[in-house]
Each structure stands twice: as C-alpha cells, then as structure tokens.
Design a protein around this motif. Structure first.
Motif, mmCIF file in Angstrom:
data_model
loop_
_atom_site.group_PDB
_atom_site.id
_atom_site.type_symbol
_atom_site.label_atom_id
_atom_site.label_comp_id
_atom_site.label_asym_id
_atom_site.label_seq_id
_atom_site.Cartn_x
_atom_site.Cartn_y
_atom_site.Cartn_z
ATOM 1 N N THR A 132 49.761 10.798 25.590
ATOM 2 C CA THR A 132 50.794 10.663 26.424
ATOM 3 C C THR A 132 50.427 11.687 27.497
ATOM 4 O OG1 THR A 132 52.315 12.145 25.650
ATOM 5 C CG2 THR A 132 52.414 10.057 24.503
ATOM 6 N N TYR A 133 51.121 11.394 28.773
ATOM 7 C CA TYR A 133 50.910 12.484 29.865
ATOM 8 C C TYR A 133 51.458 13.957 29.533
ATOM 9 C CZ TYR A 133 49.966 8.641 32.969
ATOM 10 O OH TYR A 133 49.536 7.418 33.774
ATOM 11 N N THR A 137 49.505 13.307 39.473
ATOM 12 C CA THR A 137 50.546 13.471 38.487
ATOM 13 C C THR A 137 51.703 14.339 38.640
ATOM 14 O OG1 THR A 137 49.051 12.122 36.847
ATOM 15 C CG2 THR A 137 50.986 13.014 36.142
ATOM 16 N N LYS A 192 54.402 14.118 41.476
ATOM 17 C CA LYS A 192 55.318 12.735 41.706
ATOM 18 C C LYS A 192 56.777 13.040 41.629
ATOM 19 C CE LYS A 192 52.081 9.338 40.153
ATOM 20 N NZ LYS A 192 51.737 8.144 39.341
ATOM 21 N N THR A 199 57.969 16.742 37.347
ATOM 22 C CA THR A 199 56.485 16.986 36.923
ATOM 23 C C THR A 199 56.149 18.509 37.820
ATOM 24 O OG1 THR A 199 56.022 15.845 38.771
ATOM 25 C CG2 THR A 199 55.788 14.776 36.865
ATOM 26 N N THR A 248 44.886 8.491 28.745
ATOM 27 C CA THR A 248 45.530 8.262 27.384
ATOM 28 C C THR A 248 45.133 7.227 26.466
ATOM 29 O OG1 THR A 248 47.351 7.002 28.276
ATOM 30 C CG2 THR A 248 47.586 9.275 28.084
ATOM 31 N N ASP A 266 57.014 7.159 25.359
ATOM 32 C CA ASP A 266 56.468 6.152 26.379
ATOM 33 C C ASP A 266 55.162 6.921 26.944
ATOM 34 O OD1 ASP A 266 57.321 8.030 27.761
ATOM 35 O OD2 ASP A 266 58.304 7.084 29.303
ATOM 36 N N LYS A 267 54.478 6.227 27.666
ATOM 37 C CA LYS A 267 53.033 6.387 28.233
ATOM 38 C C LYS A 267 53.102 8.101 28.698
ATOM 39 C CE LYS A 267 49.076 5.170 30.741
ATOM 40 N NZ LYS A 267 48.477 4.089 31.697
ATOM 41 N N LYS A 268 54.246 8.196 29.635
ATOM 42 C CA LYS A 268 54.449 9.398 30.216
ATOM 43 C C LYS A 268 54.771 10.493 29.262
ATOM 44 C CE LYS A 268 55.791 7.719 34.909
ATOM 45 N NZ LYS A 268 56.751 7.776 35.823
ATOM 46 N N LEU A 286 57.871 11.355 28.343
ATOM 47 C CA LEU A 286 59.214 11.858 28.684
ATOM 48 C C LEU A 286 60.212 11.187 27.918
ATOM 49 C CD1 LEU A 286 58.529 11.972 32.632
ATOM 50 C CD2 LEU A 286 58.459 13.964 30.821
#
Length: 267
Positions: free
Chosen positions: A61-62, A105, A108, A112, A163, A197-199, A201
């Motif tokens: 994930t980010y 990233t 944004k 972040t 990721t 989730d992908k981020k 968060l």
C-alpha cells in the motif's frame, strides 16, 4: 531537544516528533486492534548503527506499510520483542528515520504533506507520472537527498516502485547501494493489501493477520558485485524474485490454504 533544531532537510524536529506521535496514536489500532501484526526479527534492529542503514521491502500500500515500520522500528528500539504493545514507545521516536516516496504522491493533499514532513524523501519517478508511462532521467538531486538521509540515519525504500507484486526492482536502488555503501536490511511484509485500500489510509477488512519479517543484513561486495547481481540478491531477499512464482505442489497449496484461513475477514 532545542526547540528550533532541524534535520538536514530543514524540518523542525520538535514539530516532526509531535507529528509522529499523533500519527502513531491515530494508526495504532490498525495493527493492534482491527487487525493483528505478527513481527519477526525485530531484535535485529537494536544491533544496527545509528546511521547509513537502508531497509528494502516489498510494497503493498502507499502508506500503511511504512507507518507499520515506524511502529515496529520504534517499538523494537524501546525494548519491545516482536510486538507493538503499549504505545508508550512512540513518546521518544527515532527522528532520523526516512522513507523514499514519489513526489507526485506526497503533494496531493494536506494529509500526504503531513506524512511527508514526518519523514519522506520525495523523488521524481522516472517511469510514470500523472497516471501515464514516461521515460525520463533520474534527478541527481534525488540520489543525493537519499545519500544525505543515509548520512543522517535510516532510510526505508520500496525498490519495485509500485504496490503490484512481482514487478522488477528499479536499478536505482543498486546504484544507491554501490555509491553510499549502506548496511542493507531486507523486510518482507504481507497482509497489508488485504487489510487496507491501495493508499493504505482506509481499513478495508478487519481481522486480517498482517506480517512483517525483518531479515539479517545482506552480505554485499560493494566494490565488485554488479548492479544486476545486487538487484537479484535484493529480489530474493524481499521474496519478489520470479522463481517465487513457481508452481506449488499439492502439499504447499494445502499449507498455504491453511495459513490463509487465519487471514480471512472475520465478520
């Protein structure tokens, strides 16, 4: 700590300390509550020098990956053995700890930007920007900033730059290793992609067994090993070498299925 002391990037350490404390308090239950983080090898962290250590890890994930590492690293340095119980460890966090992240990233949103102040070394991606594939030269200032961070402390990097699993490692990581000769510590994580989730968060599923394995530092011949040889060594160390995609035997599949039962979403 002097109130106005700054790190080499001009960040006020008093502000950084409080940001890390607050972010840790807000995120702790994501790894010790909503989900369970299983840790292995955290004692290795206590034997490392204060500076010039490069952690290389696979990426899921980010942000959740690196936040978990901030928890685990600080807990271990405070004497915890493979656990993040009692969040008191975050009161005096390691402030010379950084992570490499895409500049695009980190610009944004306000969140972040806060995460960036807490420790990111923002670099321009050479292969992708604004959702499109590109091809541009590495900025030498990005390389020198990573070197500056290594000279000041520890740096976490995700050499796949994505990721998505099993992607090739970026050769820039090998250039950094050859140039600055850091102690290289592999980290292998799992479960974060299912948890967030992908981020990284938003908690996507609860009751997931996450894992983080910190391995012994790699033996690298900085002078004689080629860039390709170093990349291959890193791929094996973080378990992202193509050979890990081999066809599994029935016995292996059964063992994997049993393990995954522990990682299911328990409603």
């Amino acid at each position: 700590m002097p109130l106005f002391k700054k790190n080499p990037f001009g960040h006020n350490l008093f502000i950084k300390k409080w940001l890390i404390r607050i972010l840790a308090l807000l995120s702790h239950r994501r790894y010790k509550g909503f989900n369970t983080l299983e840790i292995e090898g955290a004692d290795i962290l206590r034997s490392l020098p204060e500076t010039n250590v490069l952690f290389v890890s696979n990426h899921q994930t980010y942000f959740a990956d690196v936040v978990a590492m901030f928890h685990v690293f600080n807990a271990s340095l405070s004497g915890r053995d493979n656990n993040i119980k009692n969040i008191g460890y975050i009161w005096n966090p390691k402030l010379n700890m950084y992570y490499v992240a895409a500049a695009e990233t980190m610009k944004k949103s306000l969140l972040t930007k806060i995460l960036a102040y807490a420790g990111s070394i923002s670099v321009e991606r050479t292969w992708r920007a604004e959702g499109k594939d590109i091809n541009r030269q590495v900025k030498m200032s990005d390389i020198s900033n990573i070197g500056k961070a290594l000279d000041d402390g520890w740096v976490i990097t995700f050499p796949q730059g994505t990721t998505t699993p099993w992607k090739p490692l970026r050769k820039g990581t090998a250039h950094i290793i050859k140039k600055y000769r850091p102690i290289v510590v592999p980290v292998v994580i799992d479960g974060f992609r299912r948890s967030f989730d992908k981020k990284g968060l938003r908690v996507k599923k609860k009751g997931i067994l996450q894992s983080m394995v910190i391995k012994e530092p790699l033996d690298i011949d900085y002078e004689n090993e080629s860039f390709d040889a170093i990349i291959e060594k890193l791929e094996y160390a973080i378990e992202q070498h193509p050979s890990f995609l081999k066809v599994l035997s029935a016995k292996d599949l059964a063992a994997l299925d049993e393990e995954n039962k522990q990682r299911k979403w328990r409603v």
